[in-house]
Design a protein around this motif. Sequence first.
Motif, PDB file in Angstrom:
ATOM      1  N   HIS A  32      -9.186  -5.661  -4.124  1.00 33.88           N
ATOM      2  CA  HIS A  32     -10.169  -4.652  -4.962  1.00 33.88           C
ATOM      3  C   HIS A  32     -10.242  -4.476  -6.096  1.00 33.88           C
ATOM      4  CE1 HIS A  32     -10.060  -0.402  -5.118  1.00 33.88           C
ATOM      5  NE2 HIS A  32     -10.685  -0.040  -4.864  1.00 33.88           N
ATOM      6  N   VAL A  33     -11.655  -4.527  -6.448  1.00 34.09           N
ATOM      7  CA  VAL A  33     -11.683  -4.943  -7.796  1.00 34.09           C
ATOM      8  C   VAL A  33     -12.032  -3.142  -8.287  1.00 34.09           C
ATOM      9  CG1 VAL A  33     -12.886  -5.873  -9.997  1.00 34.09           C
ATOM     10  CG2 VAL A  33     -12.470  -7.397  -7.834  1.00 34.09           C
ATOM     11  N   ASP A  34     -11.773  -2.601  -9.280  1.00 34.92           N
ATOM     12  CA  ASP A  34     -12.504  -1.452 -10.036  1.00 34.92           C
ATOM     13  C   ASP A  34     -11.778  -1.644 -11.649  1.00 34.92           C
ATOM     14  OD1 ASP A  34     -12.894   1.731 -10.320  1.00 34.92           O
ATOM     15  OD2 ASP A  34     -13.417   1.282  -8.107  1.00 34.92           O
ATOM     16  N   ASP A  35     -12.525  -0.340 -12.026  1.00 32.64           N
ATOM     17  CA  ASP A  35     -12.199  -0.091 -12.924  1.00 32.64           C
ATOM     18  C   ASP A  35     -11.564   1.339 -13.651  1.00 32.64           C
ATOM     19  OD1 ASP A  35     -14.322   0.856 -13.201  1.00 32.64           O
ATOM     20  OD2 ASP A  35     -14.281   1.644 -15.042  1.00 32.64           O
ATOM     21  N   GLU A  36     -11.312   1.851 -12.395  1.00 29.96           N
ATOM     22  CA  GLU A  36     -10.532   3.400 -12.372  1.00 29.96           C
ATOM     23  C   GLU A  36      -9.379   2.798 -11.428  1.00 29.96           C
ATOM     24  OE1 GLU A  36     -11.406   6.015 -13.624  1.00 29.96           O
ATOM     25  OE2 GLU A  36     -13.268   4.829 -14.778  1.00 29.96           O
ATOM     26  N   ALA A  37      -8.237   3.696 -12.353  1.00 28.41           N
ATOM     27  CA  ALA A  37      -6.106   3.500 -11.564  1.00 28.41           C
ATOM     28  C   ALA A  37      -6.975   4.380 -10.361  1.00 28.41           C
ATOM     29  CB  ALA A  37      -5.628   4.099 -12.361  1.00 28.41           C
ATOM     30  N   MET A  38      -6.822   5.157 -10.425  1.00 27.48           N
ATOM     31  CA  MET A  38      -6.787   6.449  -9.591  1.00 27.48           C
ATOM     32  C   MET A  38      -8.270   5.578  -8.054  1.00 27.48           C
ATOM     33  SD  MET A  38      -5.646   8.846  -7.521  1.00 27.48           S
ATOM     34  CE  MET A  38      -4.859   9.630  -8.965  1.00 27.48           C
ATOM     35  N   ASN A  39      -8.582   4.892  -8.282  1.00 21.89           N
ATOM     36  CA  ASN A  39      -9.092   3.882  -7.296  1.00 21.89           C
ATOM     37  C   ASN A  39      -8.551   3.039  -6.147  1.00 21.89           C
ATOM     38  OD1 ASN A  39     -11.517   5.804  -7.382  1.00 21.89           O
ATOM     39  ND2 ASN A  39     -13.029   4.788  -8.372  1.00 21.89           N
ATOM     40  N   LEU A  40      -8.022   2.393  -7.901  1.00 24.90           N
ATOM     41  CA  LEU A  40      -6.951   1.324  -6.804  1.00 24.90           C
ATOM     42  C   LEU A  40      -5.536   1.844  -6.480  1.00 24.90           C
ATOM     43  CD1 LEU A  40      -6.852  -0.868 -10.571  1.00 24.90           C
ATOM     44  CD2 LEU A  40      -8.108  -1.567  -7.987  1.00 24.90           C
ATOM     45  N   VAL A  41      -5.511   3.055  -6.655  1.00 23.30           N
ATOM     46  CA  VAL A  41      -4.145   2.983  -5.846  1.00 23.30           C
ATOM     47  C   VAL A  41      -4.871   3.783  -4.816  1.00 23.30           C
ATOM     48  CG1 VAL A  41      -2.450   5.771  -5.969  1.00 23.30           C
ATOM     49  CG2 VAL A  41      -3.026   4.118  -8.408  1.00 23.30           C
ATOM     50  N   VAL A  42      -5.811   4.647  -4.458  1.00 23.79           N
ATOM     51  CA  VAL A  42      -6.154   5.192  -3.302  1.00 23.79           C
ATOM     52  C   VAL A  42      -6.734   3.747  -2.241  1.00 23.79           C
ATOM     53  CG1 VAL A  42      -8.212   6.604  -1.797  1.00 23.79           C
ATOM     54  CG2 VAL A  42      -7.257   7.318  -3.931  1.00 23.79           C
ATOM     55  N   VAL A  43      -6.909   2.928  -2.534  1.00 27.21           N
ATOM     56  CA  VAL A  43      -7.795   1.922  -1.758  1.00 27.21           C
ATOM     57  C   VAL A  43      -6.665   1.329  -1.324  1.00 27.21           C
ATOM     58  CG1 VAL A  43      -9.207  -0.306  -1.387  1.00 27.21           C
ATOM     59  CG2 VAL A  43     -10.414   1.802  -1.983  1.00 27.21           C
ATOM     60  N   LYS A  44      -5.425   1.167  -1.916  1.00 23.98           N
ATOM     61  CA  LYS A  44      -4.360  -0.001  -1.719  1.00 23.98           C
ATOM     62  C   LYS A  44      -3.615   0.509  -0.269  1.00 23.98           C
ATOM     63  CE  LYS A  44      -0.438  -2.174  -3.883  1.00 23.98           C
ATOM     64  NZ  LYS A  44      -0.906  -3.827  -3.954  1.00 23.98           N
ATOM     65  N   GLU A  45      -3.613   2.094  -1.366  1.00 21.97           N
ATOM     66  CA  GLU A  45      -2.498   2.996   0.332  1.00 21.97           C
ATOM     67  C   GLU A  45      -3.128   3.557   0.965  1.00 21.97           C
ATOM     68  OE1 GLU A  45      -0.201   5.153   0.236  1.00 21.97           O
ATOM     69  OE2 GLU A  45       0.462   4.345  -2.064  1.00 21.97           O
ATOM     70  N   ILE A  46      -4.539   2.724   1.117  1.00 24.71           N
ATOM     71  CA  ILE A  46      -5.642   3.047   2.824  1.00 24.71           C
ATOM     72  C   ILE A  46      -5.258   1.202   3.681  1.00 24.71           C
ATOM     73  CG2 ILE A  46      -7.843   2.891   4.028  1.00 24.71           C
ATOM     74  CD1 ILE A  46      -8.899   4.997   1.305  1.00 24.71           C
ATOM     75  N   MET A  47      -5.652   0.473   2.494  1.00 22.88           N
ATOM     76  CA  MET A  47      -5.402  -0.662   3.100  1.00 22.88           C
ATOM     77  C   MET A  47      -4.088  -0.866   3.620  1.00 22.88           C
ATOM     78  SD  MET A  47      -7.903  -2.714   3.216  1.00 22.88           S
ATOM     79  CE  MET A  47      -9.243  -1.166   3.037  1.00 22.88           C
ATOM     80  N   SER A  48      -2.729  -0.224   2.957  1.00 23.83           N
ATOM     81  CA  SER A  48      -1.933  -0.458   3.507  1.00 23.83           C
ATOM     82  C   SER A  48      -1.382   0.037   4.511  1.00 23.83           C
ATOM     83  CB  SER A  48      -0.304   0.047   2.519  1.00 23.83           C
ATOM     84  OG  SER A  48       0.636  -0.011   2.039  1.00 23.83           O
ATOM     85  N   ALA A  49      -1.903   1.388   4.762  1.00 33.20           N
ATOM     86  CA  ALA A  49      -1.912   2.085   5.915  1.00 33.20           C
ATOM     87  C   ALA A  49      -2.314   1.573   7.072  1.00 33.20           C
ATOM     88  CB  ALA A  49      -2.255   3.474   5.820  1.00 33.20           C
ATOM     89  N   PHE A  50      -3.639   0.385   7.203  1.00 36.27           N
ATOM     90  CA  PHE A  50      -4.099  -0.696   8.686  1.00 36.27           C
ATOM     91  C   PHE A  50      -2.653  -1.606   8.470  1.00 36.27           C
ATOM     92  CE2 PHE A  50      -6.506   3.151   7.857  1.00 36.27           C
ATOM     93  CZ  PHE A  50      -7.341   3.510   8.874  1.00 36.27           C
ATOM     94  N   GLY A  51      -1.810  -1.809   7.277  1.00 37.17           N
ATOM     95  CA  GLY A  51      -0.990  -3.233   7.363  1.00 37.17           C
ATOM     96  C   GLY A  51      -1.844  -4.196   6.547  1.00 37.17           C
ATOM     97  N   HIS A  52      -3.162  -4.235   5.773  1.00 33.42           N
ATOM     98  CA  HIS A  52      -3.573  -5.000   5.185  1.00 33.42           C
ATOM     99  C   HIS A  52      -2.737  -4.874   3.556  1.00 33.42           C
ATOM    100  CE1 HIS A  52      -5.806  -5.416   8.685  1.00 33.42           C
ATOM    101  NE2 HIS A  52      -6.078  -4.456   7.991  1.00 33.42           N
ATOM    102  N   GLY A  53      -2.938  -6.052   3.181  1.00 29.47           N
ATOM    103  CA  GLY A  53      -2.820  -6.477   1.527  1.00 29.47           C
ATOM    104  C   GLY A  53      -3.480  -6.412   0.728  1.00 29.47           C
ATOM    105  N   ALA A  54      -3.604  -5.378   0.095  1.00 31.95           N
ATOM    106  CA  ALA A  54      -4.514  -5.743  -1.378  1.00 31.95           C
ATOM    107  C   ALA A  54      -4.119  -5.621  -2.705  1.00 31.95           C
ATOM    108  CB  ALA A  54      -5.261  -3.806  -0.945  1.00 31.95           C
ATOM    109  N   ASP A  55      -4.454  -6.823  -3.103  1.00 28.57           N
ATOM    110  CA  ASP A  55      -4.350  -7.493  -4.933  1.00 28.57           C
ATOM    111  C   ASP A  55      -5.592  -6.182  -5.102  1.00 28.57           C
ATOM    112  OD1 ASP A  55      -2.441  -9.829  -3.972  1.00 28.57           O
ATOM    113  OD2 ASP A  55      -3.623 -10.982  -4.367  1.00 28.57           O
ATOM    114  N   GLN A  56      -5.420  -6.038  -6.581  1.00 27.71           N
ATOM    115  CA  GLN A  56      -6.353  -5.568  -7.771  1.00 27.71           C
ATOM    116  C   GLN A  56      -6.676  -6.920  -8.460  1.00 27.71           C
ATOM    117  OE1 GLN A  56      -3.688  -2.539  -8.460  1.00 27.71           O
ATOM    118  NE2 GLN A  56      -4.435  -1.269  -6.478  1.00 27.71           N
TER     119      GLN A  56
END
Length: 162
Positions: A32-56
């Motif tokens: 996940h590529v984003d310059d906004e910290a909150m967006n990185l947090v939200v997407v990481k949580e979504i991916m994690s909830a579905f069992g996927h790993g998300a690098d940033q």
Amino acid sequence: MSSFAKRFSPIEEPAACDGEGLEPRRQLRVLHVDDEAMNLVVVKEIMSAFGHGADQAWSGAEALERLARRRYDVVLMDIHMPQMSGIETVARLRALEGPNQETPVIALTADAVTRSLPDYLSLGFADFVTKPILVSRLMAAVNRAVMLDAARLFQGGVAVGF
């Protein structure tokens, strides 16, 4: 598991998040590529909830460095970033030989008016999702992109884990 992950687990929202019945059977590697910290947090949580790993990655340049070193199943790319936009980052990715030259990239943008899906496809993206991100739309786009990429690889004679 965080409260966010519990709130959006696939068990609680199956019909909306199965990507029209095309759900990968394995954990995905997502960048996940984003310059906004909150967006990185939200997407990481979504991916994690579905069992996927998300690098940033915080920028297009950092994304290209990561994409040169490690294979990803899908990339989620913010369009509007300083120094190097998501569009420029994808153009450079597609021009470079490496493990992710053809990896599906999904555009993430708050601008739903300027470009349409055909525009993003012509720029090298596999799909786009508007911000604010809805879990069901993001997961449907991820699942479609991964399944289409698996079909492309299968046609090329490469076995994949689906």
